[in-house]
Design an enzyme around this catalytic site. Structure first.
Site, PDB file in Angstrom:
ATOM      1  N   GLU A  16      62.598 -20.244 -10.523  1.00  0.00           N
ATOM      2  CA  GLU A  16      62.217 -21.652 -10.339  1.00  0.00           C
ATOM      3  C   GLU A  16      63.243 -22.375  -9.469  1.00  0.00           C
ATOM      4  O   GLU A  16      64.341 -21.880  -9.222  1.00  0.00           O
ATOM      5  CB  GLU A  16      62.142 -22.377 -11.686  1.00  0.00           C
ATOM      6  CG  GLU A  16      60.737 -22.618 -12.222  1.00  0.00           C
ATOM      7  CD  GLU A  16      59.974 -23.690 -11.449  1.00  0.00           C
ATOM      8  OE1 GLU A  16      60.470 -24.154 -10.392  1.00  0.00           O
ATOM      9  OE2 GLU A  16      58.869 -24.041 -11.882  1.00  0.00           O
ATOM     10  N   ARG A  99      63.324 -28.236 -23.779  1.00  0.00           N
ATOM     11  CA  ARG A  99      64.303 -27.891 -22.754  1.00  0.00           C
ATOM     12  C   ARG A  99      63.971 -28.653 -21.487  1.00  0.00           C
ATOM     13  O   ARG A  99      62.869 -29.210 -21.346  1.00  0.00           O
ATOM     14  CB  ARG A  99      64.297 -26.380 -22.474  1.00  0.00           C
ATOM     15  CG  ARG A  99      63.007 -25.858 -21.832  1.00  0.00           C
ATOM     16  CD  ARG A  99      63.185 -24.428 -21.350  1.00  0.00           C
ATOM     17  NE  ARG A  99      61.957 -23.818 -20.855  1.00  0.00           N
ATOM     18  CZ  ARG A  99      61.473 -23.974 -19.626  1.00  0.00           C
ATOM     19  NH1 ARG A  99      62.099 -24.759 -18.758  1.00  0.00           N
ATOM     20  NH2 ARG A  99      60.353 -23.369 -19.254  1.00  0.00           N
ATOM     21  N   ASN A 101      63.204 -28.755 -17.386  1.00  0.00           N
ATOM     22  CA  ASN A 101      62.401 -27.810 -16.611  1.00  0.00           C
ATOM     23  C   ASN A 101      62.516 -27.924 -15.102  1.00  0.00           C
ATOM     24  O   ASN A 101      62.641 -26.917 -14.440  1.00  0.00           O
ATOM     25  CB  ASN A 101      60.924 -27.924 -16.993  1.00  0.00           C
ATOM     26  CG  ASN A 101      60.098 -26.771 -16.452  1.00  0.00           C
ATOM     27  OD1 ASN A 101      60.501 -25.623 -16.562  1.00  0.00           O
ATOM     28  ND2 ASN A 101      58.960 -27.068 -15.851  1.00  0.00           N
ATOM     29  N   GLU A 120      55.564 -24.491 -25.291  1.00  0.00           N
ATOM     30  CA  GLU A 120      54.422 -24.831 -24.435  1.00  0.00           C
ATOM     31  C   GLU A 120      53.173 -25.186 -25.241  1.00  0.00           C
ATOM     32  O   GLU A 120      52.059 -24.794 -24.885  1.00  0.00           O
ATOM     33  CB  GLU A 120      54.132 -23.687 -23.449  1.00  0.00           C
ATOM     34  CG  GLU A 120      55.325 -23.342 -22.572  1.00  0.00           C
ATOM     35  CD  GLU A 120      55.059 -22.225 -21.584  1.00  0.00           C
ATOM     36  OE1 GLU A 120      53.915 -21.758 -21.512  1.00  0.00           O
ATOM     37  OE2 GLU A 120      56.002 -21.812 -20.881  1.00  0.00           O
ATOM     38  N   ASP A 194      52.474 -25.873 -10.529  1.00  0.00           N
ATOM     39  CA  ASP A 194      53.860 -25.738 -10.964  1.00  0.00           C
ATOM     40  C   ASP A 194      54.712 -26.726 -10.162  1.00  0.00           C
ATOM     41  O   ASP A 194      54.341 -27.878 -10.034  1.00  0.00           O
ATOM     42  CB  ASP A 194      54.304 -24.274 -10.808  1.00  0.00           C
ATOM     43  CG  ASP A 194      55.385 -23.882 -11.792  1.00  0.00           C
ATOM     44  OD1 ASP A 194      56.444 -24.540 -11.786  1.00  0.00           O
ATOM     45  OD2 ASP A 194      55.202 -22.923 -12.551  1.00  0.00           O
TER      46      ASP A 194
END
Length: 289
Positions: A16, A99, A101, A120, A194
């Site tokens: 990511e 958390r 991201n 999630e 995303d």
């Protein structure tokens, strides 16, 4: 557009947050689940990695060659010279399953980032702003947040609700958000939006998790371009190179079966391709401390 190439077969479980650094001609990115920060030197095609003490969702540039890292428990200063992490501020301390991201620094040096439910499943995530005024929650009730990114004129902020498959747009004025609206709904079968990125023309590029590619949308939300990828889980892009026209793409093997991983041996790699539109150079975060 040139052919897509895997430039670094790092095999990240959840790659990511690619970030171009002109200073060292490198792409910085993270493997969230692997708890690693990676630096890919594009001149030597060499990878250097640091182990993080927690899941690390993003890194953004800070003064003096340092970075700010968004980790499970909050924001940390990260110094690659010694690999040390120093707490700046905790985030969502009352939500231990959360958390951080994804993050972005606007032209004024404000850090925008999201938190999310690490399982999630629950809408415990929020959109935050961090600057010299401190930490502020700006929007909430997300299961998985992604982004944000900001238009080149600084007037629009884009943020992603991944599970709802929506990219939102907000009006941005002196660090304040208003007028949340749907910018784009992703309707490609099996694909979830995303991380977003912006180019110099104000178009929004979005990685498609489970969608085998990257899509580019005009400022009006019209689909302009699709880049097909050899792996299913494409997470985010960054513009690099001297002309900011090399598109770097992080990917992931998270969520794939053993059979799917065998069929996608480059899943989790860092990819690159040349594109016709330049991106926008990343900014340094500004804060007291």
């Amino acid at each position: 557009m040139s052919k897509v190439e895997c430039v670094c077969a790092v095999g990240a479980q959840l790659g990511e947050g690619p970030l171009w650094s002109a200073t060292d001609q490198a792409v910085w990115f993270v493997d969230i689940k692997g708890r690693q920060i990676h630096c890919f030197d594009t001149r030597r095609r060499a990878l250097t990695s640091w182990q993080a003490p927690e899941e690390v969702g993003f890194v953004v540039k800070a003064p003096g060659g340092r970075f700010v890292a968004g980790m499970k428990s909050g924001l940390y200063s990260f110094d690659p010279s010694d690999g040390k992490f120093t707490l700046i501020t905790r985030v969502d301390s009352d939500k231990p399953r959360n958390r951080l991201n994804d993050g972005y620094v606007d032209a004024a040096g404000r850090l925008w980032f999201g938190s999310m439910d690490n399982d999630e499943s629950q809408p415990t995530g929020s959109l935050y702003r961090f600057d010299n005024r401190g930490l502020r929650r700006c929007d909430e009730n997300y299961v998985i947040t992604n982004g944000p990114t900001v238009s080149p004129d600084g007037r629009t902020l884009y943020h992603v609700d991944t599970l709802e498959r929506i990219i939102y747009a907000f009006d941005l004025n002196n660090g304040e958000l208003s007028n949340r609206r749907v910018f784009v709904r992703i309707d490609k079968a099996g694909a979830y939006p995303d991380g977003p990125a912006i180019d110099a023309e104000g178009c929004v590029w979005i990685g498609l998790f489970g969608g085998w590619g990257v899509q580019r949308f005009s400022p009006q939300g019209e689909l302009l371009q699709t880049i097909e990828m050899p792996v299913a889980n494409c997470t985010k892009v960054a513009f690099g190179g001297d002309d900011l026209r090399t598109l770097y793409i992080t990917t992931a093997w998270k969520g794939l079966s053993k059979e799917q991983i065998a069929a996608q041996p480059l899943a989790g790699g860092l990819f690159a391709t040349r594109v016709g539109t330049a991106g926008v150079a990343p900014n340094e975060v500004r804060y007291d401390g």
